[in-house]
Scaffold this active site. Sequence first.
Site, PDB file in Angstrom:
ATOM      1  CD  GLU A 226      -3.100  -0.944   0.357  1.00  0.00           C
ATOM      2  OE1 GLU A 226      -3.381   0.222   0.022  1.00  0.00           O
ATOM      3  OE2 GLU A 226      -3.741  -1.939  -0.036  1.00  0.00           O
ATOM      4  CB  CYS A 260      -1.616   7.303   1.481  1.00  0.00           C
ATOM      5  SG  CYS A 260      -3.138   6.515   2.007  1.00  0.00           S
TER       6      CYS A 260
END
Length: 455
Positions: A226, A260
């Site tokens: 990720e 993110c």
Amino acid sequence: MNTPATHVEAPFEAPEAAQLVARLRAAHRSGRTRPPAWRTEQLTRLRALLTENREAIADALHADLGKPRTEAYLAEVDLSVREIDHTLAHLEQWLAPQQLPAEELAGLPDGSTAGTQYDPLGTVLVIAPWNYPVQLLLVPLAGALAAGNTVVAKPSEMAPAASALMARMIPSYLDTEAVAVVEGGVPETTALLAQRFDHIFYTGNGTVGRIVMRAAAEHLTPVTLELGGKSPVFVDRGVDVDTVARRLAESKFRNAGQTCVAPDYVLTDARTAQALADALERATKAAYGEDPQTSGVYGRIVNERHFDRISALLGSGRTAFGGRTDRADRYIEPTVLLDVRPDEPVMQEEIFGPVLPIVTVADFGEAIDFINDRDKPLALYAFTEDETTRHRLATETSSGGLGFGLPMAHLAVPALPFGGVGESGLGSYHGPHSIATFSHRKARLDVPLSQSANR
Ligand code: NAD
């Protein structure tokens, strides 16, 4: 609750890591993590960890990141609880073996059946980052437990208060035979990565992602990565800039931009650019007041290194508003930059801070090219009312997720897969996608031996 309620103590090197993994592997072999009842119980306890320690969690996040309480509750505690509730509500259904229809078995003896079942992978390593240090540790952990694995959870050393809290709490809520927390940085993670896991789930930057993948390759261990990158926002001409600005400011400046899936930069035409910058200034003032530093609802940069890195990006373009910094307080004001050129520093790397560059494009076609000329982003956002524009963005670009109208919200829908593509990551999780990630889907064929079978 289980005793002894201990987490792993230093020194933690390869022999300790090997011993720990062997212990967790034996626990998995014993079968204790396979029954759905065990999984449900662990998820329920994890939920209790979150709800019974809301205050302590918010305190830790404030110590590490100056995270406002509202943000801590919303994005770390509540989001994780929602994910767990969704899993608890659907787990039985997700785990049910799937049967193929009889017509798929043509040529096999009568009475044959075939289908798939989910098997736990075994022992899983979860490596978490510092920006949402609770959510990004516990949501993957919940998925791994729901899938019936034993787990080593490694919080980020860059959020030390949250790491210490998790190391204390997890063993006092969860089955210590099946879950271990290892605190530490590079040496401890390196010791863990030398072991053979059945899956490694890493959240963080692409440089370390490559280290993780190389280590995993040694054991043919599957990975989920990720990662991050620059997530663009396309703003179409003619949209209501005040609504757009409110939603953009809320998503960009939350956690001081250290998210993110935060919008990284805006692509729009020259006329909309100025109007949007003005509207962003109004929206930012409405959210954080005249002085965000003293507002009590605005976060701080995680450390001096990142503060210096982000501060250096403030020189790009022309400052529409913001730009003030205070190193002693690790404070960077919400900032919008106009007339930013693609070759300037702020456009060379993921910003991961409260700085929003607006890049002017001549038209929508140029925006599509701009996006496709760069790494595939973790998220792509657009504000547009035009159906053709939406269709073209959906079909002519590639990104981990695509969000129209409200940046970052897709991450909070547990049934949607969350993950990147290309440079922004590999694999996905959340809800049923976590079960798929942390399980092996086993094919099963049953052919009867009885006389009634025609072969
Ligand atoms: P970080 O520095 O906390 O690193 C993440 C983890 O990697 C930590 O647990 C750390 O101990 C470990 N690590 C660091 N260096 C290592 C090494 N040399 N060997 C082994 N392990 C090592 O977090 P970060 O990378 O600064 O996080 C920010 C990045 O993460 C951004 O790029 C952001 O976009 C991305 N991110 C992605 C997601 C997502 O869900 N896709 C979520 C959050 C952050």
